[in-house]
Design a protein around this motif. Structure first.
Motif, PDB file in Angstrom:
ATOM      1  N   GLU A  34      10.736  20.759 -75.752  1.00 15.84           N
ATOM      2  CA  GLU A  34      10.235  19.888 -74.709  1.00 15.84           C
ATOM      3  C   GLU A  34      10.006  20.697 -73.441  1.00 15.84           C
ATOM      4  OE1 GLU A  34      12.818  16.580 -74.292  1.00 15.84           O
ATOM      5  OE2 GLU A  34      12.808  16.140 -76.447  1.00 15.84           O
ATOM      6  N   PRO A  35       8.747  20.929 -73.063  1.00 17.01           N
ATOM      7  CA  PRO A  35       8.479  21.669 -71.830  1.00 17.01           C
ATOM      8  C   PRO A  35       9.040  20.923 -70.630  1.00 17.01           C
ATOM      9  CG  PRO A  35       6.475  21.318 -73.128  1.00 17.01           C
ATOM     10  CD  PRO A  35       7.532  20.475 -73.727  1.00 17.01           C
ATOM     11  N   ILE A  36       9.389  21.664 -69.621  1.00 15.24           N
ATOM     12  CA  ILE A  36       9.864  21.082 -68.370  1.00 15.24           C
ATOM     13  C   ILE A  36       8.752  21.219 -67.347  1.00 15.24           C
ATOM     14  CG2 ILE A  36      11.558  21.243 -66.508  1.00 15.24           C
ATOM     15  CD1 ILE A  36      13.510  22.385 -68.546  1.00 15.24           C
ATOM     16  N   SER A  37       8.420  20.120 -66.693  1.00 13.88           N
ATOM     17  CA  SER A  37       7.348  20.143 -65.716  1.00 13.88           C
ATOM     18  C   SER A  37       7.765  20.973 -64.503  1.00 13.88           C
ATOM     19  CB  SER A  37       7.000  18.715 -65.280  1.00 13.88           C
ATOM     20  OG  SER A  37       6.038  18.752 -64.249  1.00 13.88           O
ATOM     21  N   ASN A  38       6.873  21.862 -64.062  1.00 15.01           N
ATOM     22  CA  ASN A  38       7.104  22.630 -62.844  1.00 15.01           C
ATOM     23  C   ASN A  38       6.541  21.917 -61.625  1.00 15.01           C
ATOM     24  OD1 ASN A  38       8.363  24.837 -64.120  1.00 15.01           O
ATOM     25  ND2 ASN A  38       6.364  25.613 -64.783  1.00 15.01           N
ATOM     26  N   GLU A  39       5.901  20.767 -61.867  1.00 17.63           N
ATOM     27  CA  GLU A  39       5.315  20.013 -60.778  1.00 17.63           C
ATOM     28  C   GLU A  39       6.337  19.029 -60.216  1.00 17.63           C
ATOM     29  OE1 GLU A  39       1.942  18.021 -62.319  1.00 17.63           O
ATOM     30  OE2 GLU A  39       1.130  19.778 -63.308  1.00 17.63           O
ATOM     31  N   ARG A  40       6.263  18.836 -58.901  1.00 19.37           N
ATOM     32  CA  ARG A  40       7.034  17.732 -58.339  1.00 19.37           C
ATOM     33  C   ARG A  40       6.387  16.443 -58.789  1.00 19.37           C
ATOM     34  NH1 ARG A  40       6.924  14.525 -53.756  1.00 19.37           N
ATOM     35  NH2 ARG A  40       4.996  15.503 -53.058  1.00 19.37           N
ATOM     36  N   PHE A  41       7.187  15.495 -59.258  1.00 25.34           N
ATOM     37  CA  PHE A  41       6.608  14.271 -59.815  1.00 25.34           C
ATOM     38  C   PHE A  41       6.019  13.405 -58.716  1.00 25.34           C
ATOM     39  CE2 PHE A  41       7.282   9.744 -60.971  1.00 25.34           C
ATOM     40  CZ  PHE A  41       6.224   9.664 -61.850  1.00 25.34           C
ATOM     41  N   VAL A  42       4.736  13.158 -58.811  1.00 21.85           N
ATOM     42  CA  VAL A  42       4.044  12.260 -57.887  1.00 21.85           C
ATOM     43  C   VAL A  42       3.269  11.261 -58.727  1.00 21.85           C
ATOM     44  CG1 VAL A  42       2.366  12.048 -56.028  1.00 21.85           C
ATOM     45  CG2 VAL A  42       3.821  14.079 -56.158  1.00 21.85           C
ATOM     46  N   PRO A  43       3.629   9.971 -58.690  1.00 22.72           N
ATOM     47  CA  PRO A  43       2.870   8.985 -59.466  1.00 22.72           C
ATOM     48  C   PRO A  43       1.404   9.004 -59.081  1.00 22.72           C
ATOM     49  CG  PRO A  43       4.890   8.022 -58.601  1.00 22.72           C
ATOM     50  CD  PRO A  43       4.734   9.369 -57.951  1.00 22.72           C
ATOM     51  N   SER A  44       0.537   8.866 -60.080  1.00 25.42           N
ATOM     52  CA  SER A  44      -0.895   8.891 -59.811  1.00 25.42           C
ATOM     53  C   SER A  44      -1.364   7.628 -59.112  1.00 25.42           C
ATOM     54  CB  SER A  44      -1.663   9.075 -61.117  1.00 25.42           C
ATOM     55  OG  SER A  44      -1.292   8.074 -62.042  1.00 25.42           O
ATOM     56  N   SER A  45      -0.560   6.573 -59.121  1.00 26.05           N
ATOM     57  CA  SER A  45      -0.849   5.366 -58.365  1.00 26.05           C
ATOM     58  C   SER A  45       0.458   4.604 -58.179  1.00 26.05           C
ATOM     59  CB  SER A  45      -1.877   4.488 -59.085  1.00 26.05           C
ATOM     60  OG  SER A  45      -1.266   3.758 -60.132  1.00 26.05           O
ATOM     61  N   ASN A  46       0.414   3.599 -57.338  1.00 34.35           N
ATOM     62  CA  ASN A  46       1.591   2.767 -57.138  1.00 34.35           C
ATOM     63  C   ASN A  46       1.521   1.488 -57.962  1.00 34.35           C
ATOM     64  OD1 ASN A  46       2.884   4.457 -55.252  1.00 34.35           O
ATOM     65  ND2 ASN A  46       1.486   3.762 -53.643  1.00 34.35           N
ATOM     66  N   GLU A  47       0.546   1.394 -58.838  1.00 35.48           N
ATOM     67  CA  GLU A  47       0.350   0.188 -59.607  1.00 35.48           C
ATOM     68  C   GLU A  47       1.192   0.195 -60.882  1.00 35.48           C
ATOM     69  OE1 GLU A  47      -3.725  -0.631 -60.429  1.00 35.48           O
ATOM     70  OE2 GLU A  47      -4.420   0.199 -58.534  1.00 35.48           O
ATOM     71  N   SER A  48       1.560  -1.000 -61.329  1.00 38.62           N
ATOM     72  CA  SER A  48       2.096  -1.162 -62.671  1.00 38.62           C
ATOM     73  C   SER A  48       0.937  -1.483 -63.596  1.00 38.62           C
ATOM     74  CB  SER A  48       3.134  -2.293 -62.705  1.00 38.62           C
ATOM     75  OG  SER A  48       4.248  -1.949 -61.918  1.00 38.62           O
ATOM     76  N   PRO A  49       1.027  -1.100 -64.854  1.00 38.19           N
ATOM     77  CA  PRO A  49      -0.075  -1.390 -65.766  1.00 38.19           C
ATOM     78  C   PRO A  49      -0.339  -2.892 -65.863  1.00 38.19           C
ATOM     79  CG  PRO A  49       1.463   0.179 -66.734  1.00 38.19           C
ATOM     80  CD  PRO A  49       2.107  -0.346 -65.495  1.00 38.19           C
ATOM     81  N   ASN A  54       2.516  -9.669 -71.215  1.00 41.15           N
ATOM     82  CA  ASN A  54       3.316  -9.386 -70.023  1.00 41.15           C
ATOM     83  C   ASN A  54       4.397  -8.357 -70.346  1.00 41.15           C
ATOM     84  OD1 ASN A  54       4.369  -9.554 -67.421  1.00 41.15           O
ATOM     85  ND2 ASN A  54       5.682 -11.300 -67.924  1.00 41.15           N
ATOM     86  N   TYR A  55       4.011  -7.092 -70.382  1.00 47.05           N
ATOM     87  CA  TYR A  55       4.985  -6.021 -70.594  1.00 47.05           C
ATOM     88  C   TYR A  55       5.801  -5.812 -69.320  1.00 47.05           C
ATOM     89  CZ  TYR A  55       2.976  -4.582 -75.076  1.00 47.05           C
ATOM     90  OH  TYR A  55       2.557  -4.539 -76.389  1.00 47.05           O
ATOM     91  N   ILE A  56       7.115  -5.781 -69.491  1.00 48.31           N
ATOM     92  CA  ILE A  56       8.045  -5.647 -68.369  1.00 48.31           C
ATOM     93  C   ILE A  56       8.679  -4.262 -68.400  1.00 48.31           C
ATOM     94  CG2 ILE A  56      10.272  -6.468 -67.472  1.00 48.31           C
ATOM     95  CD1 ILE A  56       9.461  -9.261 -68.358  1.00 48.31           C
TER      96      ILE A  56
END
Length: 595
Positions: A34-49, A54-56
């Motif tokens: 399992e590779p480890i991301s070297n990027e700081r995690f930044v969501p691509s949007s603030n939306e929920s799918p 109605n997936y929770i």
């Protein structure tokens, strides 16, 4: 029943026998890197799918890898207690590491979720778990949360490779009560599904040393029985391999295990077939494998091999599942291919008597194509494929099949959505497909399905509900996914059948189209309707200019009360009308989309 302590088990194994290996392709291995991301995690949007169902959001994992196998069962519903639970790997905001297992549970059919107070390992064993499964064991048929047990199993890394087998148990689903690792030899592999009957908690494991399958059971979690039945030996599978389809029990506590394997019987090209083995004594002994000869069944005779959904590599990748009906007859689901016409199908093989098989086509044509985006870069990490799974209600007379596939209606889109079809035991055919996600810009290429449906009764109506799960990069609503970033587990509770009882009549006495609910809505709403007799039903949605924007239903349906979900995430706010045509009955109502 269970003490909060660590036990290291000494297990005994029956000898297996090997014959000369056939020239057959091996199953595709699951990754343990399992590779480890070297990027700081930044969501691509603030939306929920925004999904049709109605997936929770249940919880967040460190990455997408944990559920990314179509041979495990991380989501489980117990029809007796009404509790649904899901096991998953942790995130370092609450877990020691991503190999630590946690679970969440719900007592209101998935509306709200509670995370366990401890991890499965609870600090007493290593945290190198992969691909976890779980079941809820309810030996006393209790509706009290404190009296039911969560049972967990998983492959454990040993020296950075698969080899160990982990298991754990929780009394009351609040905290871990016990966990342990069964160390090699043999070298256990990457698939350890869990299942139960009223007497035992069980799990099975494939092995790296040979092609055999091993069975485990316990009723006190202090003594673990382990055996390789003679009919599960390596030679029975041509010394080549097997792909597990899980296990289930019937009302008489008989146990059933399904697999796809390179059996010594060769029915189709490629040498791999689907079958099941049965135990009538809580797993102490097991029958030989019953394998449907699908080349002798008229509706499947033209197909020449199982559907290998991952073409162009040196392995085979198949998907399948098992359930059992009210009469103790087995139903298997998998995919088939007709290489002469480049046509695939998802099929149900079902017993009409023990060992006597028939079949029904669940989906074919554009519904089961080879262009889906099952990429190594996506949530399913290229390992889950269509994830063909089947669920049944508690009475064993109604079924739902779920799979994920690229759009059947948009040839230019290979992004996957999650689809379902339903069938009552006496129905001649499966229903038309319902798209649970309808997210054109996302790629839900991995999913799971709880093996039991919930059934509720309210106001004279009885409703069957499925529990569906997928996982996706947190905050992302696009098809550009980084699967080593934090990933959210989503679960939906979806109505799949509604039947009304009016007086002594089990069917509606008239045709009716109800007002949608909620109304106004954003983006999804339910439309309930009743038909008094078996009819050809169409329900269409129009904008105020009279242009058709959606066809929700277009099929023959039995008398009863039904429900359909309308997702308008791609439409503009405003007034819409929906119209039903059923036999000679027509009705129209208005609804408001308010974004």
């Amino acid at each position: 029943m269970v003490k909060n302590l660590l036990t290291i088990l000494l297990v005994s194994f029956f000898a297996t026998f090997s014959l000369a290996q056939e020239t057959l392709l091996k199953k595709a291995p699951l990754t343990n890197i399992e590779p480890i991301s070297n990027e700081r995690f930044v969501p691509s949007s603030n939306e929920s799918p925004k999904t049709a169902a109605n997936y929770i959001a249940v919880d967040t994992m460190q990455n997408s890898f944990g559920p990314s196998s179509n041979t495990i069962n991380p989501l489980y519903y117990d029809p007796i207690s009404g509790v649904v639970a899901v096991v998953h790997r942790g995130r370092t905001t609450y877990a020691v590491g991503s190999g630590e297992l946690w679970w969440n549970w719900s007592t209101d059919y998935g509306s709200t979720w509670t995370r366990s107070e401890t991890s499965v390992q609870n600090g007493v064993i290593p945290i190198l778990a992969r691909y976890p499964s779980m079941a809820i064991w309810n030996p006393n048929a209790s509706t009290n949360l404190s009296e039911i047990l969560g049972v967990f199993s998983w492959p454990e890394l040993v020296g950075n490779a698969f080899g160990g087998l982990g298991w754990g148990v929780s009394e009351g689903l609040l905290q871990s009560s016990l966990a342990s690792i069964i160390q090699p030899p043999p070298l256990y592999s990457s698939n350890v599904p869990t299942f139960v009957n009223a007497n035992y908690a069980c799990w099975t494991s494939d092995n790296q040393d040979d092609a055999s399958l091993k069975f485990f059971r316990t009723n006190d979690f202090l003594n673990i029985d382990s055996l390789t039945p003679p009919t599960w030996s390596s030679s029975r599978f041509g010394d080549n391999g097997n792909i597990q389809c899980g296990g289930i029990s019937d009302e008489n506590n008989n146990l059933y295990v399904g697999i796809i394997a390179s059996f010594t019987e060769e029915i189709g090209a490629g040498g791999w077939e689907i079958g099941y083995s049965k135990s009538t004594d809580d797993g102490a002994t097991w029958s030989d494998w019953s394998i449907p000869d699908w080349r002798q069944i008229s509706v499947t005779a033209d197909y020449d091999r199982l559907w290998d959904w991952k073409l162009g590599d040196a392995f085979v990748s198949y998907s399948g599942d098992i359930t059992v009906d009210a009469s103790g007859l087995v139903h298997l689901v998998t995919g088939l291919t007709d290489t002469n016409t480049s046509r695939n199908a998802i099929v149900e093989f079902f017993e009409t008597a023990p060992g006597v098989w028939d079949a029904k086509i669940i989906a074919d044509g554009n519904e089961v194509h080879d262009l889906s985006n099952y990429s190594t870069n996506d949530p399913g990490i290229g390992q889950t494929g269509p994830s063909i799974m089947i669920a049944r209600n508690a009475t064993g007379d109604f079924f739902t099949v779920q799979w994920t596939i690229g759009s059947p209606t948009s040839p230019n889109s290979n992004n996957c959505d999650i689809y379902i079809k339903t069938r009552a035991l006496n129905d001649a055919a499966w229903s038309s497909a319902t798209n649970l996600t309808q997210t054109d810009n996302m790629n839900e290429d991995g999913c799971h399905l709880a093996q039991y449906l919930a059934t509720t009764t309210s106001g004279g109506s009885t409703t069957d509900w499925l529990f569906s799960m997928y996982w996706y990069e947190a905050g992302n609503t696009t098809d550009s996914v980084n699967n080593v970033n934090p990933t959210v587990v989503y679960v939906a509770t979806v109505p799949v059948r509604v039947v009304s009882s009016i007086g002594d009549n089990s069917f509606p006495v008239s045709f009716e189209l109800a007002q949608n609910y909620p109304n106004p809505f954003n983006p999804s709403t339910n439309i309930k309707y009743s038909i008094a007799e078996r009819s050809n039903v169409t329900i269409k949605v129009y904008d105020m200019l009279g242009s058709e924007v959606a066809t929700l239903v277009n099929q023959v349906q039995d008398a009863g009360t039904h429900n359909v979900v309308f997702n308008a995430s791609n439409l503009a706010s405003g007034m819409y009308v929906y119209t039903i045509n059923a036999g000679n009955f027509t009705a129209t109502k208005k609804m408001m989309l308010l974004k």
